[in-house]
Design an enzyme around this catalytic site. Sequence first.
Site, PDB file in Angstrom:
ATOM      1  N   THR A 292       0.832  -1.204   0.000  1.00  0.00           N
ATOM      2  CA  THR A 292       0.000   0.000   0.000  1.00  0.00           C
ATOM      3  C   THR A 292       0.870   1.259   0.000  1.00  0.00           C
ATOM      4  OG1 THR A 292      -0.030  -0.215   2.385  1.00  0.00           O
ATOM      5  CG2 THR A 292      -1.986  -1.003   1.221  1.00  0.00           C
TER       6      THR A 292
ATOM      7  N   SER B 153      32.632  -3.737   5.616  1.00  0.00           N
ATOM      8  CA  SER B 153      31.477  -4.524   6.055  1.00  0.00           C
ATOM      9  C   SER B 153      32.008  -5.739   6.805  1.00  0.00           C
ATOM     10  CB  SER B 153      30.648  -4.974   4.853  1.00  0.00           C
ATOM     11  OG  SER B 153      29.794  -6.017   5.268  1.00  0.00           O
TER      12      SER B 153
ATOM     13  N   SER C 109      18.288  -4.065   4.456  1.00  0.00           N
ATOM     14  CA  SER C 109      18.752  -3.018   3.539  1.00  0.00           C
ATOM     15  C   SER C 109      18.302  -1.635   4.007  1.00  0.00           C
ATOM     16  CB  SER C 109      18.259  -3.289   2.124  1.00  0.00           C
ATOM     17  OG  SER C 109      16.877  -3.532   2.130  1.00  0.00           O
TER      18      SER C 109
ATOM     19  N   ASP D  55       9.692   0.645   4.854  1.00  0.00           N
ATOM     20  CA  ASP D  55      10.803   0.055   5.604  1.00  0.00           C
ATOM     21  C   ASP D  55      11.645   1.131   6.295  1.00  0.00           C
ATOM     22  OD1 ASP D  55       9.793  -2.095   4.212  1.00  0.00           O
ATOM     23  OD2 ASP D  55      11.388  -2.106   2.713  1.00  0.00           O
TER      24      ASP D  55
ATOM     25  N   TYR E 115       7.447  -6.889  -8.296  1.00  0.00           N
ATOM     26  CA  TYR E 115       7.138  -5.684  -7.516  1.00  0.00           C
ATOM     27  C   TYR E 115       6.879  -4.524  -8.478  1.00  0.00           C
ATOM     28  CZ  TYR E 115       7.627  -2.338  -3.634  1.00  0.00           C
ATOM     29  OH  TYR E 115       7.402  -1.374  -2.692  1.00  0.00           O
TER      30      TYR E 115
HETATM   31  C1  GLA Z   1       8.944  -4.138   0.369  1.00  0.00           C
HETATM   32  C2  GLA Z   1       9.161  -2.662   0.040  1.00  0.00           C
HETATM   33  C3  GLA Z   1       8.198  -1.776   0.857  1.00  0.00           C
HETATM   34  C4  GLA Z   1       6.753  -2.259   0.725  1.00  0.00           C
HETATM   35  C5  GLA Z   1       6.656  -3.769   0.941  1.00  0.00           C
HETATM   36  C6  GLA Z   1       5.273  -4.308   0.645  1.00  0.00           C
HETATM   37  O1  GLA Z   1       9.313  -4.407   1.678  1.00  0.00           O
HETATM   38  O2  GLA Z   1      10.488  -2.290   0.314  1.00  0.00           O
HETATM   39  O3  GLA Z   1       8.332  -0.438   0.453  1.00  0.00           O
HETATM   40  O4  GLA Z   1       6.210  -1.896  -0.515  1.00  0.00           O
HETATM   41  O5  GLA Z   1       7.588  -4.485   0.132  1.00  0.00           O
HETATM   42  O6  GLA Z   1       4.350  -3.806   1.555  1.00  0.00           O
END
Ligand code: GLA
Length: 386
Positions: free
Chosen positions: A39, A71, A130, A174, A224
Amino acid sequence: MITEKNLTEAEQLFTNVFKTEPAFISKAPGRINIIGEHTDYNFGLSMPCAINRWILVSFSPRNDNRMHVISHDFHEQLEIGMDEPYTPDNDWKKYVYGCIEIISALKKPEHGFNAFIQGNVPVGSGVSSSAALEVAFMNGLNELYNLQLDRLAIIKLCQRVEHEYLHVKSGLLDQYASQFSKANNFLVLDFQQMSHRYVSAALENHCWVLCNSMVARTLAGSKYTERVEETQQALKELKTYFPEVKHFRDIKEAHIPALKNPVHQKRIKHYVLENKRVEDSVLALQKNDLTRFGALLSASHISLRDLYEVSCTEIDFLMGQAVLLPYCLGSRIMGGGFGGCTINLVEKDKAKEFSTHIKSVYKKQFNRNAEINEYHAVDGASIILV
Ligand code: GLA
């Protein structure tokens, strides 16, 4: 947990390599998403929280114009001049270099730096290692060069790293969770308003258990992008039929049948109903109605499976087995999909039994080991002066 001991260890590792002490440590957590999936990039609602796993990046300024980034976990390093042309050859370097290039374009750095990255956010497990790396690194550069960017501006720069360096048109879920979370709370995010509030995550007798299917999310990037494009096309079409539809959030269920493509109808139906489920989850939590809350989680899964079509056989199996157990109130696929994890709301004193059972049925079905972990809500990113 990242404890005083871990921080001391981070300082020591840094000092051993760079022969100088770090000036500060930038710390950012991974995240889980409770509900509100796929969303964010369409200005919808989500409810994530940061979890008790972190990336730590220790920084010190240098007198010259070079950057030296190590790293710890990948046993690799990146050492170049700040102005040197460079093409990163793997993902962690893309994240780091992306942050540096974007910051340098805002204000040319007056000196180089040393940075040491370590952490305990599992990589490739759907808990956003990430985003934790980007947020820790970007906050760190902001501190190092005294840029005084606000916390929201910083995560928008992190999103640019995803878009421009990883070529994934992801939303802000995220990074937002990693930056703005508060211990014992869920974040309620509104990506239209770009605003957040908190709802208590204090579940007395329940906990969050993640089951990692260990299915590599190979389609995650391409599919995606496909979902992003499908939903954008659907909005464009709806705008031509309905003057009241100007943004994604104006779309109502009644508009959906007008879409010519049945696939677009499914995608948008997921979007509209998933936003509603986030609102309903907040209400259920406020009333402490965990049965309802659990049912919303499972409904989200069915929608992601059948309408948004981002699940896979192994994940559907994990969810199906989980909800058969009377002590699991709800279960759903979490994150981008096409593999990765399920998130499960489980009675605390049954968490062990849950884990043993799921591991065993999963192994029997797919001859694969599921990885199972419990997480809780913690504070978002911070800078620790040392
Ligand atoms: C990944 C993307 C987020 C979000 C989710 C699905 O984690 O990085 O931005 O779109 O998928 O909710």
